[in-house]
Design a protein around this motif. Structure first.
Motif, PDB file in Angstrom:
ATOM      1  N   VAL A  84      45.972  20.850   4.511  1.00  0.00           N
ATOM      2  CA  VAL A  84      46.831  21.427   3.478  1.00  0.00           C
ATOM      3  C   VAL A  84      46.030  21.544   2.186  1.00  0.00           C
ATOM      4  N   THR A 126      47.192  25.295   5.848  1.00  0.00           N
ATOM      5  CA  THR A 126      48.443  25.456   5.111  1.00  0.00           C
ATOM      6  C   THR A 126      48.081  25.649   3.646  1.00  0.00           C
ATOM      7  N   GLN A 169      54.609  28.044  -0.341  1.00  0.00           N
ATOM      8  CA  GLN A 169      53.649  28.118   0.760  1.00  0.00           C
ATOM      9  C   GLN A 169      53.460  29.571   1.149  1.00  0.00           C
TER      10      GLN A 169
END
Length: 308
Positions: free
Chosen positions: A64, A86, A101
């Protein structure tokens, strides 16, 4: 200009910013959006600098990645999407939350991924991430106006990158060892006087330029969370997520007294802001040769700042 140890009298964060912005414009290094004044500046070679992130172990290990929405970081956002990471991007001015996101459509082509990495793509292909999403960020990428090889950073002056990081600490999304990377032109790597830094200022672990990857080995601690006595009621109104975080931290027994509730602190903050505006640090550099080498760009700015 005479040399000497430390910055010349009157140097301020604002003075450093004006010097860098003016130099990027006058030397032909600035890229759109123009002018770069008031922004995290885009510069010639930004994509090349961004591509270097793929060589960092910290990037390879990360699942992430949080990347700011600034134009010179577009190549990092693309690299993250291409690597199927991500990708989190802060919401504009933190008005509606902390993160969005970026979610490319199923079967996205290379061209679609490129669009997703742009400011327009952030609007079209993002979904909000709630405060209770239990997000864990493995790598943080921020823009800078100036940065030192020691890892000390100066942003554009609005404090959003510092606040975003403090909020991530408060949420448990980052730890002290979470790497922080910035992308800048070589001329933006300067000696920054430590006395210009505040305890809420974010430091960086890696600096990527078109010609170098610098590991700072920064010893200065990163912010440990939101410093509530520096938060005003005005900020609380502008950044709604702060209210939620303040409530949560108050429930745990933490002192969440705001700046406005500390009259002495509030007055001191106003005085400091007025002093920085009044400082004669807004001198812009003279036009420099656009064909100068990277080292000459950096040396020119160091000399103008009169750092040893």
């Amino acid at each position: 200009m005479q040399g000497g140890a430390g910055p010349r009298a009157g140097t301020s964060k604002g003075g450093v910013r004006e010097l860098v912005w003016g130099y990027l414009e006058s030397s032909g290094l600035a890229e759109r959006p123009r002018p770069v004044h008031g922004r995290i500046p885009n510069f010639k070679g930004s994509h090349q600098a961004c591509c270097s992130i793929k060589e960092l172990d910290a990037f390879s290990r990360a699942s992430v990645i949080k990347v700011d929405p600034d134009k010179p970081l577009e190549g990092v956002r693309l690299a993250a999407l291409q690597a199927r990471k991500t990708l989190l991007v802060p919401t504009p001015r933190l008005r509606s939350g902390l993160f969005n996101q970026i979610v490319p459509p199923s079967g996205a082509t290379k061209e679609i991924l490129r669009i997703c990495a742009t400011s327009q793509g952030i609007k079209e292909y993002s979904v909000p991430v709630g405060l209770d999403g239990k997000v864990r960020v493995d790598l943080v990428v921020v823009g800078s106006v100036a940065v030192s090889e020691k890892g000390w950073r100066i942003g554009k002056g609005e404090g959003y990158a510092d606040m975003e990081y403090a909020m991530m600490v408060s949420m448990g999304a980052v730890k002290e060892e979470t790497p922080v990377v910035t992308i800048v032109h070589d001329c933006q790597v300067l000696d920054i006087a430590e006395e210009l830094l505040d305890d809420h200022d974010l430091t960086v672990d890696y600096i990527l330029t078109p010609t170098r990857t610098i590991k700072t080995n920064c010893k200065r601690p990163k912010p440990q969370g939101i410093i509530w006595h520096k938060v005003s009621y005005e900020m609380l109104a502008k950044i709604p997520i702060l209210k939620s975080l303040r409530y949560k931290e108050k429930q745990t027994g933490k002192d969440v007294t705001l700046q406005d509730e500390h009259p002495d602190l509030a007055n001191a903050s106003k005085s400091a802001a007025l002093n920085e505006k009044a400082m004669p640090g807004n001198t812009r550099p003279q036009a420099a040769m656009g064909s100068a080498q990277m080292g000459q760009h950096s040396s020119f700015l160091k000399n103008k700042l009169n750092f040893g």
